[in-house]
Design an enzyme around this catalytic site. Structure first.
Site, PDB file in Angstrom:
ATOM      1  N   ARG A  17       0.752  -1.137  -0.123  1.00 30.00           N
ATOM      2  CA  ARG A  17      -0.064   0.101   0.539  1.00 30.00           C
ATOM      3  C   ARG A  17       0.733   1.179  -0.075  1.00 30.00           C
ATOM      4  O   ARG A  17       0.645   2.215  -0.295  1.00 30.00           O
ATOM      5  CB  ARG A  17      -1.041   0.019   1.041  1.00 30.00           C
ATOM      6  CG  ARG A  17      -2.486  -0.420   1.054  1.00 30.00           C
ATOM      7  CD  ARG A  17      -2.884  -1.122   2.461  1.00 30.00           C
ATOM      8  NE  ARG A  17      -2.205  -1.834   3.355  1.00 30.00           N
ATOM      9  CZ  ARG A  17      -2.901  -1.174   4.535  1.00 30.00           C
ATOM     10  NH1 ARG A  17      -3.990  -0.932   4.431  1.00 30.00           N
ATOM     11  NH2 ARG A  17      -2.352  -1.817   5.246  1.00 30.00           N
ATOM     12  N   ASN A  35      -6.834  -2.363   1.574  1.00 28.89           N
ATOM     13  CA  ASN A  35      -6.776  -4.523   1.677  1.00 28.89           C
ATOM     14  C   ASN A  35      -7.639  -5.417   2.159  1.00 28.89           C
ATOM     15  O   ASN A  35      -8.667  -5.142   2.467  1.00 28.89           O
ATOM     16  CB  ASN A  35      -5.372  -5.094   3.215  1.00 28.89           C
ATOM     17  CG  ASN A  35      -4.116  -4.771   2.628  1.00 28.89           C
ATOM     18  OD1 ASN A  35      -3.419  -4.433   1.380  1.00 28.89           O
ATOM     19  ND2 ASN A  35      -3.218  -4.270   3.779  1.00 28.89           N
TER      20      ASN A  35
END
Ligand code: ZN
Ligand code: ZN
Ligand code: FE
Length: 721
Positions: A17, A35
């Site tokens: 990320r 996620n």
């Protein structure tokens, strides 16, 4: 236009990320990344989607792996900024990362006096530190791990929340102030001062004491490997007289002092997975791996190991703490209960190991890998398959070197090594592994696939489940496991050579030549049946089986053995028949004079390998095929006649096996697959590969029974859906 990407692969807990965040920021894109249980979800707006994807693929963090990208076009939402959004629960199909050894950056921080984590035994970052072994549930978030009990201090929390920090969302992040605590326990004493702990452990080891050290997936039993009294004492206390111990070395330079390794082996040893690699001995350390020419060696992989080797300069025995063939021990309490009398001291810490995981064991043949045990660093191993399946399939593996495999959607997951299902505890561990993976993936199987063997524990378990259950012949499953690894389905000539597996004719198979594809097989040849004397005991002590076989070939030669009197009047009607090549190795090793007893699994084969001489030429053909049986009676006769001439027999035997494979491959013109435990034999593999390079065999999946569950799942996917 708004674009939505679903990124499947290993994208959780690996710094995915923040990487996306940085790229989006640099391209001035607006949107978000999060996620989910299915993988990473990214939304961006604007016209730079190709540039974005391109950059992402090029600058993936070291542990991330993209398996698949799904793209959707959606109407604009006019985002204001690019954000990282917290994990979302949905269907759980994201891959779980195996455990990862400490990275170079963390190492240098740990040895930096000015760093706040100087000598901190639990240092980690997004690129390193535990995964699978601390996970209770997915997504991989701190609250779903055994780190949930430790609340972050302010400093750690700042790092954890900063997308530009190397510890952004490093789930096990911690420091002296807020993390787990190390403790050294001996007798009724306890030391918690880190500076003193490692000095004390070093002192204990130098004194020849035996300890237990908590690693990632369980405890190791340790002692000074160069101290033969200590090693001997460990053998006595652990009741493990012969089986080799793995050795952990300070660094690769030390390994080279004790072992002969090539560049490829070095690459495997220093790889981030830090497996045990089986390599050739240079220096013989008494009691470690007597009578064979190799060691299993590995390097430190946790901060604790590094801190220990800071104080010592000798290799240590580092063997899984367990009772033989049982699962590795995870907690101090269990250690005390089961191995309390074995250890003098215990180096423990208070972060719970949720999922046990043994060390992986591999070796290199030419430039290829042979996988003996797939566990820490590699497993759970996740695969994407090229179709989406509806029913969920659970494959139950074999009875030895048990593993399970799951198939759902377009994914297949192979569990870490479970062990031999011979004890109550190991069967419990087998069930626990099934439940763990069920929970991780919200997985309820619709179909079970297992082995044909009626008495395997997995078969009994499956029959109690009230689900459709399909049973696949063991040696066919071996071949299917290779087909799975290389995504094959056409017709192959397949050699499945191993210890034992239940055959369709109720005999014990193990020297099988098939023509097989992904739905069925035909048994074209097999090694000629012989009586399997002594059952399980016969595997440990093959003398009666060997002399009995010899008696049927040449009674006068058999009379030279004292065992002859015990078997001369034997009625063979009542014995199981086998074509097992594993047993033929035992027989040759016994008749040839390589072994008295088969001290542990694989010993016969390694003893025979020890004496191989590649300059030796085999001119006489000592085998023949009659009907569909491969008959090596002539070879057995020559072995018995030349008892004690180890180099001659070793070379003759291994060359003959290679010749059988190569000759049949010439006669039946199909691509070739090799699978089964016998092909763990490095020398045999080398001979075969020198004659035929175009052979498929398991490399990144276990070539032994550890791969059976993958073969079973392959059959399920290709035939039931
Ligand atoms: Zn790190
Ligand atoms: Zn902290
Ligand atoms: Fe097998």
């Amino acid at each position: 236009m708004r674009y939505r990407f679903l990124i499947e692969g290993i994208v959780q807990g690996v710094g995915f990320r923040p990487t996306v965040f940085k790229i989006a920021k640099s391209l001035n894109l607006k949107g978000y990344v999060l996620n989910s249980g299915e993988g990473g979800i990214i939304e961006i707006e604007g016209d730079k989607k190709d540039k974005f994807l391109d950059t992402l693929k090029k600058s993936l963090p070291p542990l991330a792996k993209i398996e698949n990208i799904e793209l959707k076009k959606l109407p604009l939402k006019n985002f204001n900024d690019f954000e990282i959004i917290d994990s979302k629960n949905s269907t759980k199909t994201a891959f779980i990362s195996p455990d990862i050894s400490i990275c170079d950056e963390c190492l240098s921080e740990m040895f930096d006096k000015n760093n706040r984590r100087f000598l901190y035994p639990f240092i980690n970052c997004t690129n390193c530190g535990p995964r699978f072994t601390i996970i209770k549930d997915i997504p991989y978030d701190r609250k779903n791990t055994s780190m949930s009990e430790f609340s972050m201090c302010e400093k750690c929390e700042k790092e954890y929340k900063n997308p530009l920090d190397r510890r952004y969302h490093a789930e096990p992040i911690s420091c002296y102030e807020c993390g787990p605590k190390l403790s050294l326990k001996w007798g009724d004493k306890k030391e918690e001062d880190i500076k003193k702990i490692f000095k004390k452990v070093a002192k204990f080891l130098k004194e020849g004491k035996i300890g237990a050290v908590k690693g990632l997936g369980g405890f190791h039993l340790v002692c000074d490997a160069t101290n033969k009294e200590a090693v001997n004492e460990l053998r006595i206390r652990k009741k493990r007289p012969f089986k080799p111990f793995a050795l952990m070395f300070k660094d690769i330079k030390e390994i080279k002092k004790y072992c002969k390794i090539n560049d490829f082996e070095e690459k495997l040893i220093i790889s981030k997975e830090k497996p045990i690699v089986v390599v050739k001995k240079r220096v013989d350390l008494k009691g470690i791996a007597d009578n064979i020419d190799r060691y299993g060696v590995f390097l430190p992989y946790t901060p604790i190991h590094y801190l220990l080797f800071r104080e010592i300069d000798f290799p240590i025995v580092a063997t899984s703490a367990n009772i033989s063939n049982e699962p590795i021990i995870r907690s101090f309490e269990e250690l005390n209960e089961k191995l309390g009398g074995v250890v003098d001291f215990v180096l423990d810490y208070d972060r719970e190991i949720i999922n046990a995981c043994d060390d992986s064991v591999i070796c290199g043949v030419d430039e290829k890998i042979l996988t003996y045990r797939l566990s820490r660093g590699y497993a759970p191993k996740s695969f994407s398959i090229n179709k989406k399946i509806k029913p969920k399939i659970l494959a139950l593996g074999a009875n030895q070197k048990s593993t399970i495999s799951l198939a759902f959607s377009n994914k297949v997951i192979l569990s870490p090594h479970i062990g031999n299902l011979g004890t109550v505890d190991s069967i419990e561990y087998f069930e626990r592994t099934i439940n763990t993976f069920k929970k991780f993936y919200s997985f309820e199987p619709d179909i079970l696939v297992g082995d044909l063997h009626p008495y395997y524990e997995s078969t009994k378990w499956a029959k109690a489940q009230n689900l459709p259950f399909y049973q696949i012949q063991h040696h066919y499953a071996h071949i299917l496991s290779t087909m799975f690894e290389f995504n094959l389905k056409d017709k192959f000539l397949a050699f499945s050579f191993d210890g034992t597996g239940y055959g369709e004719d109720k005999n014990i198979w193990g020297g099988e030549v098939f023509i097989a594809n992904n739905n069925s097989y035909k048994r074209v040849y097999h090694f000629k049946y012989f009586s399997l004397l002594g059952g399980e005991k016969g595997i440990k002590n093959p003398s009666l089986m060997a002399v009995n076989l010899l008696k049927n070939i040449d009674i006068n030669l058999a009379k030279n053995f004292k065992e002859y009197n015990l078997i001369k009047n034997l009625d063979e009607k009542n014995f199981l028949k086998t074509s097992s090549l594993g047993r033929i190795f035992d027989i040759v090793a016994f008749l040839g004079g390589f072994i008295g007893k088969n001290e542990y699994e694989g010993y016969s084969g390694m003893r025979i390998e020890n004496f191989y001489n590649e300059n030796f030429k085999t001119d006489k053909k000592l085998w023949k095929i009659e009907k569909n049986e491969i008959d090596i009676s002539e070879l057995i006769k020559v072995v018995a006649k030349n008892r004690g001439n180890l180099e001659f027999i070793s070379s003759l035997f291994l060359n003959t096996l290679a010749d059988i494979i190569v000759s049949i491959s010439k006669e039946i013109n199909l691509p070739v697959i090799l699978s089964g435990g016998v092909f763990q034999n490095k020398t045999l593999m080398k001979i075969i590969l020198s004659k035929n390079k175009k052979i498929y065999f398991n490399q990144k999946t276990p070539i032994n029974d550890g791969g059976i569950s993958l073969g079973q799942i392959k059959w399920g996917i290709d035939n039931l859906i």
